[in-house]
Design an enzyme around this catalytic site. Structure first.
Site, PDB file in Angstrom:
ATOM      1  N   GLU A 283       0.802  -1.236  -0.044  1.00 31.60           N
ATOM      2  CA  GLU A 283      -0.107  -0.151   0.194  1.00 31.60           C
ATOM      3  C   GLU A 283       0.938   1.090  -0.168  1.00 31.60           C
ATOM      4  OE1 GLU A 283      -3.395   1.957   3.170  1.00 31.60           O
ATOM      5  OE2 GLU A 283      -1.707   0.779   3.953  1.00 31.60           O
TER       6      GLU A 283
ATOM      7  N   ASN B 104      -7.206   6.076  -1.821  1.00 26.84           N
ATOM      8  CA  ASN B 104      -6.216   5.057  -1.537  1.00 26.84           C
ATOM      9  C   ASN B 104      -6.367   4.017  -2.521  1.00 26.84           C
ATOM     10  OD1 ASN B 104      -4.252   3.312  -0.747  1.00 26.84           O
ATOM     11  ND2 ASN B 104      -4.823   3.812   1.544  1.00 26.84           N
TER      12      ASN B 104
ATOM     13  N   LYS C 188      -9.553   1.756  -2.059  1.00 23.82           N
ATOM     14  CA  LYS C 188      -9.723   1.158  -0.571  1.00 23.82           C
ATOM     15  C   LYS C 188     -11.204   1.570  -0.232  1.00 23.82           C
ATOM     16  CE  LYS C 188      -7.448   1.222   3.967  1.00 23.82           C
ATOM     17  NZ  LYS C 188      -6.133   1.500   4.289  1.00 23.82           N
TER      18      LYS C 188
ATOM     19  N   GLU D  22      -6.579   8.728   7.415  1.00 22.86           N
ATOM     20  CA  GLU D  22      -7.064   8.219   6.278  1.00 22.86           C
ATOM     21  C   GLU D  22      -8.509   8.772   6.008  1.00 22.86           C
ATOM     22  OE1 GLU D  22      -6.207   4.392   4.566  1.00 22.86           O
ATOM     23  OE2 GLU D  22      -5.272   3.843   6.587  1.00 22.86           O
TER      24      GLU D  22
ATOM     25  N   CYS E  50      -4.900  -2.903   2.884  1.00 27.46           N
ATOM     26  CA  CYS E  50      -4.762  -2.933   4.375  1.00 27.46           C
ATOM     27  C   CYS E  50      -5.662  -3.334   5.278  1.00 27.46           C
ATOM     28  CB  CYS E  50      -4.275  -1.359   4.697  1.00 27.46           C
ATOM     29  SG  CYS E  50      -3.403  -1.144   6.210  1.00 27.46           S
TER      30      CYS E  50
ATOM     31  N   ASN F  36       0.279  -0.745   5.304  1.00 32.43           N
ATOM     32  CA  ASN F  36       1.205  -0.045   5.980  1.00 32.43           C
ATOM     33  C   ASN F  36       0.763   0.012   7.428  1.00 32.43           C
ATOM     34  OD1 ASN F  36       2.384   2.764   4.009  1.00 32.43           O
ATOM     35  ND2 ASN F  36       2.125   0.774   3.521  1.00 32.43           N
TER      36      ASN F  36
END
Length: 311
Positions: free
Chosen positions: A46, A106, A123, A142, A168, A193
């Site tokens: 990621e 993302n 994501k 995020e 993730c 991550n």
């Protein structure tokens, strides 16, 4: 046998001051190793091109935009695509995407062996928070910098297999694997991550976090009879520790290969896609065994509703 030799290309920390070009050079070195190992596919983490910038509070949108890619490939990443094509290796990696309409995601992309992008995923399950949180040991923003993905969980035919992607925190949600499982997915790739410590619970350390990460991926693989390749960014990143723990999981939920370090490392395994068939036609034959008439809550509500509150 439908064998795909997969290289899980774990990366060490990417520092805030590190340029895209420097990061791509590291990725090119891993691709060269993959070529020597005769890999068909390389899976990068990621946000593979930058530090995990959501740990930083930023109010200037121009500063935020510096972490996003407006085209893929772009000038900095074109050498990566050229090398993948030259080696005849498909690849997938994550990055921060700014669309022409000014939307922020993302994102992860998948290429074939010619370096052509054949799939894109954004994501869906964004963790963290959107405003500064004084109670956290460090920020996880995020929800401030990205929108939830709008593409769902598609699968693509690539390398003679049905492939899907997630990113993730997605790996912790069983619905993610099942959405792809219901499309016959045989190989799920994901990058992450993940901090080595929990910003809201200092007692939860590396051992516990590695366990939960592995539990999520092995369960998803087993319950959908699919290979899962989870690839981390690890080590120190701008003074913040990221856990590594990259693994390749077979369709029975067993870890068949794992990273030994927290740095740049290629983990290679020959994955036979035909191993998915037994689980898909027996215990996880969805057509015979699923009982969708009892699953309404899964899409009908989000938060918990206690029985005595349901009216």
């Amino acid at each position: 046998m439908r064998e795909i030799v997969i290289g899980a290309a774990q990366m060490g920390g990417i520092q805030k001051a590190e340029s895209r070009e420097a990061v791509v050079d590291r990725m090119l070195a891993l691709l060269a190793q993959a070529a020597e190992a005769k890999c068909d596919l390389v899976v990068f983490p990621e946000l593979a091109l930058t530090t995990f910038f959501p740990r930083w509070w930023m109010e200037d949108q121009d500063e935020v935009d510096t972490w996003f890619e407006t085209e893929m490939p772009g000038p900095a990443t074109q050498p990566l695509f050229d090398a993948a094509k030259r080696h005849g290796i498909a690849m997938t990696f994550g990055y921060a995407e700014k669309t022409p309409e000014g939307r922020y995601f993302n994102t992860s992309i998948l290429t074939d062996k010619s370096g052509t992008i054949v799939g894109k995923y954004r994501k869906v399950h964004l963790p963290g928070h959107s405003e500064y949180d004084h109670d956290r040991a460090f920020q996880h923003l995020e929800k401030r910098y990205f929108e939830p993905g709008d593409l769902g969980f598609p699968v693509w035919r690539n390398l003679d297999a049905w492939m899907g992607m997630c990113i993730c925190n997605d790996r912790r949600w069983p619905e993610v694997y099942r959405e792809m499982g219901l499309q016959g997915v045989e190989l799920i790739t994901l990058g992450y991550n993940t901090p080595s410590v929990n910003s809201q619970d200092s007692a939860e350390g590396l051992k516990e976090r590695l366990y939960h990460s592995e539990l999520s991926m092995t369960a998803g693989a087993y319950q959908n009879a699919a290979w899962v390749v989870g690839v981390a960014k690890g080590g120190d990143e701008d003074g913040h520790p990221l856990m590594a723990g990259s693994i390749i999981v077979d369709p029975n939920g067993f870890v068949v290969a794992r990273a030994k370090t927290e740095g740049d490392e290629l983990v290679v395994h020959a994955c036979d896609m035909d191993l998915c068939a037994f689980g898909k036609r027996t215990i996880f034959d969805f057509a015979r065994h699923r009982r969708v008439e009892h699953y309404g809550r899964i899409t009908g509500q989000t938060g918990v509703i206690l029985p005595n509150e349901a009216g």
